[in-house]
Design an enzyme around this catalytic site. Structure first.
Site, PDB file in Angstrom:
ATOM      1  N   GLU A  32      52.066  49.586  71.996  1.00  0.00           N
ATOM      2  CA  GLU A  32      53.182  50.502  71.785  1.00  0.00           C
ATOM      3  C   GLU A  32      54.031  50.573  73.057  1.00  0.00           C
ATOM      4  O   GLU A  32      53.521  50.873  74.126  1.00  0.00           O
ATOM      5  CB  GLU A  32      52.639  51.900  71.450  1.00  0.00           C
ATOM      6  N   LYS A  63      49.977  73.778  74.197  1.00  0.00           N
ATOM      7  CA  LYS A  63      50.447  73.217  75.469  1.00  0.00           C
ATOM      8  C   LYS A  63      51.510  72.145  75.205  1.00  0.00           C
ATOM      9  O   LYS A  63      51.218  71.079  74.681  1.00  0.00           O
ATOM     10  CB  LYS A  63      49.310  72.602  76.277  1.00  0.00           C
ATOM     11  N   CYS A 108      56.545  57.666  67.430  1.00  0.00           N
ATOM     12  CA  CYS A 108      55.246  57.038  67.168  1.00  0.00           C
ATOM     13  C   CYS A 108      55.304  56.147  65.930  1.00  0.00           C
ATOM     14  O   CYS A 108      54.605  55.152  65.842  1.00  0.00           O
ATOM     15  CB  CYS A 108      54.175  58.099  67.022  1.00  0.00           C
ATOM     16  N   GLU A 136      47.025  62.588  66.231  1.00  0.00           N
ATOM     17  CA  GLU A 136      48.169  61.775  65.791  1.00  0.00           C
ATOM     18  C   GLU A 136      48.602  60.974  67.002  1.00  0.00           C
ATOM     19  O   GLU A 136      49.145  61.524  67.949  1.00  0.00           O
ATOM     20  CB  GLU A 136      49.280  62.696  65.269  1.00  0.00           C
TER      21      GLU A 136
HETATM   22  P1  NAI Z   1      50.188  61.575  76.961  1.00  0.00           P
HETATM   23  O1  NAI Z   1      49.246  61.311  75.848  1.00  0.00           O
HETATM   24  O2  NAI Z   1      49.643  61.596  78.349  1.00  0.00           O
HETATM   25  O3  NAI Z   1      50.935  62.967  76.726  1.00  0.00           O
HETATM   26  C1  NAI Z   1      50.927  63.722  75.545  1.00  0.00           C
HETATM   27  C2  NAI Z   1      50.465  65.136  75.821  1.00  0.00           C
HETATM   28  O4  NAI Z   1      49.100  65.127  76.225  1.00  0.00           O
HETATM   29  C3  NAI Z   1      51.220  65.863  76.940  1.00  0.00           C
HETATM   30  O5  NAI Z   1      51.367  67.213  76.598  1.00  0.00           O
HETATM   31  C4  NAI Z   1      50.264  65.714  78.116  1.00  0.00           C
HETATM   32  O6  NAI Z   1      50.432  66.707  79.104  1.00  0.00           O
HETATM   33  C5  NAI Z   1      48.936  65.851  77.441  1.00  0.00           C
HETATM   34  N1  NAI Z   1      47.791  65.293  78.165  1.00  0.00           N
HETATM   35  C6  NAI Z   1      47.790  64.277  79.075  1.00  0.00           C
HETATM   36  N2  NAI Z   1      46.540  64.033  79.504  1.00  0.00           N
HETATM   37  C7  NAI Z   1      45.731  64.904  78.864  1.00  0.00           C
HETATM   38  C8  NAI Z   1      44.324  65.134  78.865  1.00  0.00           C
HETATM   39  N3  NAI Z   1      43.496  64.410  79.617  1.00  0.00           N
HETATM   40  N4  NAI Z   1      43.823  66.101  78.061  1.00  0.00           N
HETATM   41  C9  NAI Z   1      44.632  66.811  77.274  1.00  0.00           C
HETATM   42  N5  NAI Z   1      45.969  66.649  77.231  1.00  0.00           N
HETATM   43  C10 NAI Z   1      46.514  65.702  78.012  1.00  0.00           C
HETATM   44  O7  NAI Z   1      51.343  60.515  76.859  1.00  0.00           O
HETATM   45  P2  NAI Z   1      52.337  60.001  78.010  1.00  0.00           P
HETATM   46  O8  NAI Z   1      51.566  59.607  79.231  1.00  0.00           O
HETATM   47  O9  NAI Z   1      53.405  60.987  78.194  1.00  0.00           O
HETATM   48  O10 NAI Z   1      52.928  58.691  77.327  1.00  0.00           O
HETATM   49  C11 NAI Z   1      52.234  57.467  77.410  1.00  0.00           C
HETATM   50  C12 NAI Z   1      52.360  56.664  76.166  1.00  0.00           C
HETATM   51  O11 NAI Z   1      51.746  57.367  75.102  1.00  0.00           O
HETATM   52  C13 NAI Z   1      53.772  56.416  75.687  1.00  0.00           C
HETATM   53  O12 NAI Z   1      54.344  55.308  76.289  1.00  0.00           O
HETATM   54  C14 NAI Z   1      53.548  56.214  74.212  1.00  0.00           C
HETATM   55  O13 NAI Z   1      53.165  54.880  73.983  1.00  0.00           O
HETATM   56  C15 NAI Z   1      52.374  57.109  73.892  1.00  0.00           C
HETATM   57  N6  NAI Z   1      52.821  58.385  73.293  1.00  0.00           N
HETATM   58  C16 NAI Z   1      52.731  58.526  71.937  1.00  0.00           C
HETATM   59  C17 NAI Z   1      53.190  59.670  71.342  1.00  0.00           C
HETATM   60  C18 NAI Z   1      53.131  59.849  69.875  1.00  0.00           C
HETATM   61  O14 NAI Z   1      53.915  60.615  69.327  1.00  0.00           O
HETATM   62  N7  NAI Z   1      52.217  59.231  69.183  1.00  0.00           N
HETATM   63  C19 NAI Z   1      53.814  60.752  72.112  1.00  0.00           C
HETATM   64  C20 NAI Z   1      53.803  60.546  73.529  1.00  0.00           C
HETATM   65  C21 NAI Z   1      53.337  59.382  74.070  1.00  0.00           C
END
Ligand code: NAI
Ligand code: MG
Length: 487
Positions: free
Chosen positions: A397, A192, A300, A266
């Site tokens: 972050e 996904k 990240c 991660e």
């Molecule tokens: P997110 O963690 O919500 O999104 C990442 C992925 O998880 C997306 O594909 C999203 O659709 C999916 N997702 C969201 N809720 C889920 C759930 N309950 N169960 C399974 N999958 C789910 O991150 P978001 O809201 O886009 O960004 C928020 C913050 O997260 C950012 O400001 C950043 O600090 C952090 N982040 C860190 C990342 C990294 O590479 N470590 C990547 C993206 C965000």
């Protein structure tokens, strides 16, 4: 001013150098990719993906629900049992090589779509994301028939069906990080992608078709968080791999508790980037720029905390400001652009909130003077000085082009500050002294620490975190481990 023959124009700015987007044709709408075919969502629902640099809709994408996830997991299970697990590693490797080569062939298209859908500068998608995605497939293609050598003395078998959820900051590269090791080790996948950047994952599904990958080995279900949750909660998975926010990572961990489904996470980071007084300061400044302003800071492992030795603080900050003023913010498709659009309105709002929080906490904000386009989501390169270790802008972050600058006097003070956050994903050190490099790299609890460079990636090198940055490694021999059973 009178114009004389020796007067050269006053405008020394770059002329526009846009990469064209007329060498490929995107579809108006895309389905889910299940069992080797593109199909609409059972509900018929779709969502729009936009270009964050101009807020225009690029395409509509199927919004997958529980029933679609179920179909995809079943397709992956059938492919695992009937085809993929039985195939020799050598044969599996051929498919991976083919995918890698098609990524290279379609590199220009993939780079442009990546920049349109997610906002990153074309220079980065062209020179970093897409070549590295191909490299991950080449690298893992090489492992497919050599797994016995990766784990000597063990008998190696695949785990089964992997559910993989990826974020929006490196859309195609994260597809590669997740899918290449899974397939190389003989597993099948339901992936996904993030809701703001589904397009290159959809093009990747086309590439799988083009490569003749047996149906059901790779399945793609697009949608937002609810779709991701439906995937995690599906009882038919043997393994879940997630990259994204720490908050969602924790929620996934809770929902998998007691199920025996394997998990790697991660998550976020808040890396310390340490500059000693004996460092080559000009190079270190380039390292700082690359560390925090690469990909708008949506990284990240970004070097989001600068720890600079007190004696060189003034020099570093002065040079950093001057260098930052030369950064070009704007059209992601322009080849001169250094910093593109913020990935989404939500992320832009989140970063703006942190800018406000930092000022309210008493830190001093610096932002460059550059112009930004009217439409779209933009944040000028920024940093805070006069910050305290307890400030939220130091602990949390931000995931944007915002650096927090602190000082230190001794090496031990630097290490203490570096380790004083909930995260442990990456770090950096700049010094002329090898002994200091060893002391710092051993003293920081983080998965990857760069010395006299930053943000270097290679498929042979394992990547992953400690503490709230998650667990499990991706890349290298270590990255194969989460996708195999050993006996
Ligand atoms: P997110 O963690 O919500 O999104 C990442 C992925 O998880 C997306 O594909 C999203 O659709 C999916 N997702 C969201 N809720 C889920 C759930 N309950 N169960 C399974 N999958 C789910 O991150 P978001 O809201 O886009 O960004 C928020 C913050 O997260 C950012 O400001 C950043 O600090 C952090 N982040 C860190 C990342 C990294 O590479 N470590 C990547 C993206 C965000
Ligand atoms: Mg988009």
């Amino acid at each position: 001013m009178t114009k004389t023959s020796t007067t050269i124009g006053a405008d020394w700015g770059y002329a526009p150098a846009p990469e064209s987007a007329d060498h490929f044709q995107l579809k108006d709408h895309y389905g889910l990719f299940i069992g080797g075919k593109f199909v609409p969502a059972v509900s018929g629902k779709r969502f729009k993906t936009i270009n964050p640099a101009n807020e225009k809709v690029i395409a509509e994408v199927a919004d997958g629900g529980e029933k679609d996830v179920d179909k995809a997991v079943k397709a992956a299970r059938t492919a695992f049992d009937k085809v993929w697990r039985k195939m020799s590693g050598r044969e599996r490797g051929k498919y991976l090589y083919r995918i890698a080569r098609i990524i290279q062939e379609r590199a220009r298209e993939l780079a442009v779509v990546e920049s349109m859908d997610g906002g990153k500068p074309i220079r980065e998608s062209r020179d970093v994301d897409i070549p590295l995605a191909a490299a991950h497939f080449f690298y893992h293609a090489g492992w497919a028939d050599k797994l016995g050598y990766a784990f000597p003395g063990k008998s190696v078998s695949p785990i089964g069906v992997a559910g993989q959820i990826i974020p929006w900051n490196f859309p195609l590269l994260m597809v590669a990080w997740k899918v290449a090791p899974a397939l190389a080790c003989g597993n099948t996948v339901v992936l996904k992608p993030a809701e703001t950047t589904p397009l290159t994952a959809l093009l990747f599904a086309e590439i799988c078709q083009e490569a003749g990958l047996p149906e059901g080995v790779f399945n793609l279900v697009t949608g937002a968080g609810a779709t991701g949750a439906a995937l995690v909660n599906h009882p038919g998975l043997d393994k879940v791999a997630f990259t994204g926010s720490t908050e969602v990572g924790k929620a996934i961990q809770r929902s998998l508790a007691g199920r025996g489904t394997k998990l790697t996470l991660e998550l976020g980071g808040k890396a310390a980037h340490i500059i000693f007084e004996d460092a080559t300061i000009d190079q270190a400044v380039e390292g700082i720029i690359n560390g925090i302003y690469f990909n708008q800071g949506h990284v990240c492992c970004a070097g989001s905390r600068l720890l600079v030795q007190e004696s060189v603080e003034e020099e570093v900050v002065t040079k950093l400001k001057a260098r930052m003023e030369s950064l070009i913010v704007g059209d992601p498709l322009d080849k001169n652009t250094d910093i593109g659009a913020i990935n989404s309105k939500a992320q832009c709002d989140r970063i703006r909130d942190y800018l406000k929080i930092g000022e309210e906490e008493g830190a001093e904000l610096f932002q460059t003077q550059c112009s930004v386009p009217e439409k779209g989501y933009w944040i000028r390169p920024s940093f805070f000085t006069k910050v305290a270790q307890s400030h939220r802008i130091v602990q949390e972050e931000i995931f944007g082009p915002v650096l927090a600058i602190q000082t230190f006097r001794t090496l031990n003070e630097a290490l203490e500050k570096a380790n004083n956050t909930p995260y442990g994903l990456s770090g950096g050190v700049w010094t002329d002294k090898g002994a200091k490099i060893f002391k710092v790299t051993r003293g920081i609890r983080a998965g990857v620490i760069w010395a006299n460079t930053f943000n270097k990636f290679d498929p042979t090198s394992p990547f992953g975190g400690y503490k709230e940055s998650g667990y499990g490694r991706e890349g290298g021999r270590h990255g194969l481990r989460p996708y195999v059973e050993l006996s």
